[in-house]
Design a protein around this motif. Sequence first.
Motif, PDB file in Angstrom:
ATOM      1  N   ASP A   1      49.376  46.187  47.798  1.00  0.00           N
ATOM      2  CA  ASP A   1      48.111  46.733  47.310  1.00  0.00           C
ATOM      3  C   ASP A   1      48.217  47.208  45.859  1.00  0.00           C
ATOM      4  O   ASP A   1      49.220  46.974  45.178  1.00  0.00           O
ATOM      5  CB  ASP A   1      47.619  47.866  48.234  1.00  0.00           C
ATOM      6  CG  ASP A   1      48.566  49.074  48.245  1.00  0.00           C
ATOM      7  OD1 ASP A   1      49.307  49.278  47.256  1.00  0.00           O
ATOM      8  OD2 ASP A   1      48.563  49.825  49.243  1.00  0.00           O
TER       9      ASP A   1
ATOM     10  N   LEU B   1      47.538  50.521  44.936  1.00  0.00           N
ATOM     11  CA  LEU B   1      47.591  51.980  44.980  1.00  0.00           C
ATOM     12  C   LEU B   1      48.984  52.395  44.505  1.00  0.00           C
ATOM     13  O   LEU B   1      49.951  52.322  45.258  1.00  0.00           O
ATOM     14  CB  LEU B   1      47.335  52.466  46.418  1.00  0.00           C
ATOM     15  CG  LEU B   1      47.376  53.973  46.664  1.00  0.00           C
ATOM     16  CD1 LEU B   1      46.292  54.695  45.871  1.00  0.00           C
ATOM     17  CD2 LEU B   1      47.225  54.254  48.167  1.00  0.00           C
TER      18      LEU B   1
ATOM     19  N   SER C   1      52.007  54.800  42.896  1.00  0.00           N
ATOM     20  CA  SER C   1      52.532  56.166  42.813  1.00  0.00           C
ATOM     21  C   SER C   1      52.813  56.528  41.356  1.00  0.00           C
ATOM     22  O   SER C   1      52.779  55.671  40.463  1.00  0.00           O
ATOM     23  CB  SER C   1      53.827  56.273  43.621  1.00  0.00           C
ATOM     24  OG  SER C   1      54.842  55.479  43.010  1.00  0.00           O
TER      25      SER C   1
ATOM     26  N   ARG D   1      42.246  53.409  43.884  1.00  0.00           N
ATOM     27  CA  ARG D   1      42.468  54.566  44.741  1.00  0.00           C
ATOM     28  C   ARG D   1      42.554  54.087  46.196  1.00  0.00           C
ATOM     29  O   ARG D   1      42.252  52.944  46.511  1.00  0.00           O
ATOM     30  CB  ARG D   1      41.317  55.560  44.589  1.00  0.00           C
ATOM     31  CG  ARG D   1      41.223  56.212  43.214  1.00  0.00           C
ATOM     32  CD  ARG D   1      40.247  57.380  43.269  1.00  0.00           C
ATOM     33  NE  ARG D   1      40.115  58.032  41.966  1.00  0.00           N
ATOM     34  CZ  ARG D   1      39.175  57.754  41.081  1.00  0.00           C
ATOM     35  NH1 ARG D   1      38.253  56.824  41.358  1.00  0.00           N
ATOM     36  NH2 ARG D   1      39.121  58.394  39.927  1.00  0.00           N
ATOM     37  N   ALA D   2      42.911  55.012  47.076  1.00  0.00           N
ATOM     38  CA  ALA D   2      43.036  54.664  48.493  1.00  0.00           C
ATOM     39  C   ALA D   2      41.712  54.184  49.084  1.00  0.00           C
ATOM     40  O   ALA D   2      41.694  53.388  50.027  1.00  0.00           O
ATOM     41  CB  ALA D   2      43.565  55.861  49.283  1.00  0.00           C
ATOM     42  N   ASP D   3      40.592  54.653  48.530  1.00  0.00           N
ATOM     43  CA  ASP D   3      39.279  54.236  49.039  1.00  0.00           C
ATOM     44  C   ASP D   3      38.816  52.915  48.441  1.00  0.00           C
ATOM     45  O   ASP D   3      37.697  52.462  48.709  1.00  0.00           O
ATOM     46  CB  ASP D   3      38.233  55.326  48.805  1.00  0.00           C
ATOM     47  CG  ASP D   3      37.957  55.598  47.324  1.00  0.00           C
ATOM     48  OD1 ASP D   3      38.568  54.925  46.460  1.00  0.00           O
ATOM     49  OD2 ASP D   3      37.137  56.491  47.029  1.00  0.00           O
ATOM     50  N   GLY D   4      39.671  52.270  47.652  1.00  0.00           N
ATOM     51  CA  GLY D   4      39.348  50.957  47.094  1.00  0.00           C
ATOM     52  C   GLY D   4      38.641  50.985  45.759  1.00  0.00           C
ATOM     53  O   GLY D   4      38.481  49.939  45.127  1.00  0.00           O
TER      54      GLY D   4
ATOM     55  N   ASP E   1      40.932  53.211  40.127  1.00  0.00           N
ATOM     56  CA  ASP E   1      41.609  54.462  39.773  1.00  0.00           C
ATOM     57  C   ASP E   1      41.427  54.662  38.273  1.00  0.00           C
ATOM     58  O   ASP E   1      42.191  54.137  37.465  1.00  0.00           O
ATOM     59  CB  ASP E   1      43.094  54.378  40.140  1.00  0.00           C
ATOM     60  CG  ASP E   1      43.825  55.701  39.936  1.00  0.00           C
ATOM     61  OD1 ASP E   1      43.357  56.522  39.112  1.00  0.00           O
ATOM     62  OD2 ASP E   1      44.870  55.906  40.571  1.00  0.00           O
TER      63      ASP E   1
ATOM     64  N   THR F   1      37.678  45.837  45.388  1.00  0.00           N
ATOM     65  CA  THR F   1      36.896  47.073  45.408  1.00  0.00           C
ATOM     66  C   THR F   1      35.659  46.913  46.300  1.00  0.00           C
ATOM     67  O   THR F   1      35.166  45.800  46.486  1.00  0.00           O
ATOM     68  CB  THR F   1      36.447  47.473  43.987  1.00  0.00           C
ATOM     69  OG1 THR F   1      35.598  46.442  43.456  1.00  0.00           O
ATOM     70  CG2 THR F   1      37.648  47.657  43.071  1.00  0.00           C
TER      71      THR F   1
ATOM     72  N   TYR G   1      48.197  44.428  52.331  1.00  0.00           N
ATOM     73  CA  TYR G   1      48.286  45.844  52.670  1.00  0.00           C
ATOM     74  C   TYR G   1      49.548  46.193  53.457  1.00  0.00           C
ATOM     75  O   TYR G   1      49.598  47.190  54.173  1.00  0.00           O
ATOM     76  CB  TYR G   1      47.042  46.268  53.453  1.00  0.00           C
ATOM     77  CG  TYR G   1      45.776  46.065  52.652  1.00  0.00           C
ATOM     78  CD1 TYR G   1      45.486  46.878  51.560  1.00  0.00           C
ATOM     79  CD2 TYR G   1      44.893  45.037  52.955  1.00  0.00           C
ATOM     80  CE1 TYR G   1      44.344  46.684  50.808  1.00  0.00           C
ATOM     81  CE2 TYR G   1      43.752  44.829  52.196  1.00  0.00           C
ATOM     82  CZ  TYR G   1      43.472  45.656  51.128  1.00  0.00           C
ATOM     83  OH  TYR G   1      42.351  45.450  50.376  1.00  0.00           O
ATOM     84  N   GLU G   2      50.576  45.381  53.293  1.00  0.00           N
ATOM     85  CA  GLU G   2      51.843  45.628  53.980  1.00  0.00           C
ATOM     86  C   GLU G   2      52.942  44.882  53.253  1.00  0.00           C
ATOM     87  O   GLU G   2      52.793  43.705  52.931  1.00  0.00           O
ATOM     88  CB  GLU G   2      51.733  45.143  55.433  1.00  0.00           C
ATOM     89  CG  GLU G   2      52.960  45.370  56.285  1.00  0.00           C
ATOM     90  CD  GLU G   2      52.767  44.821  57.692  1.00  0.00           C
ATOM     91  OE1 GLU G   2      53.592  44.007  58.128  1.00  0.00           O
ATOM     92  OE2 GLU G   2      51.766  45.209  58.345  1.00  0.00           O
TER      93      GLU G   2
END
Length: 248
Positions: free
Chosen positions: A63, A65, A67, A95-98, A101, A128, A228-229
């Motif tokens: 993804d 997102l 750090s 961001r985590a909500d898509g 950021d 997004t 997402y993995e």
Amino acid sequence: MLLEVCIDSAHGAAAAQAGGAQRVELCSALVEGGISPSAGLVKACRAAFSGALMVMVRPRGGDFLFSEEEQQVMLEDIRQAKALGADGVVFGALRADGTVDASATERLWSQAKQLGLDATFHRAFDMTPDLPQALDTLVRLGIPRVLTSGGEPTALQGAGTLAALCTQAAGRIRVLAGGGVAPDMAAELVRLTGVTEIHSAAKRRHASAMTYRRPGMSMCSPHPPKDYEWNTTDADTVRALLNAVKGG
């Protein structure tokens, strides 16, 4: 019209040069959507391509997102891209909500701008939940360009959205159409959307020259990459391995 070719090798840079591309986007691991290339690869491609060289800045697959530690890596990759002769960088952060950021994106863009680099927000944009809202965020941040398929698997499928994004952009940000763009549909894509920049891998399958191929052995993962993995080093597994070999 401007053609940007997505490449992952010095051979690709030379082919883009021979074919007449005006700009390239250099990545590694295109099967994962592209990650940051090595310094050696950037240097080789800079030598092979005389047009604009854009370098991917993405520390891993999966993804978008990132750090704080990953953002620090990205900032250093931007500095290295400049030192190696790149003309610009390609990045994206969510961001985590898509949503975009904005803080991370502004940080990366500020670094690029200070170094005199061009920038593209890549297809994280297509992940997004609200493309018009995401575009407004990028416009507000002053990002020069966004690479998008209109939120669809291919740019032709997303042509209607691409056209709407171009209208919304109104010259404030350049919309670079990419995603499955091939010669047999490029003209139709331009006609339907009004874009002035297109992005394509312009690829063909390359066969290995290896004459020996060990039966039943492969270095490739049997599982395709996932958005997402992804795999990452695990401290408990490291400790378990050490205990095992030490007899503990």
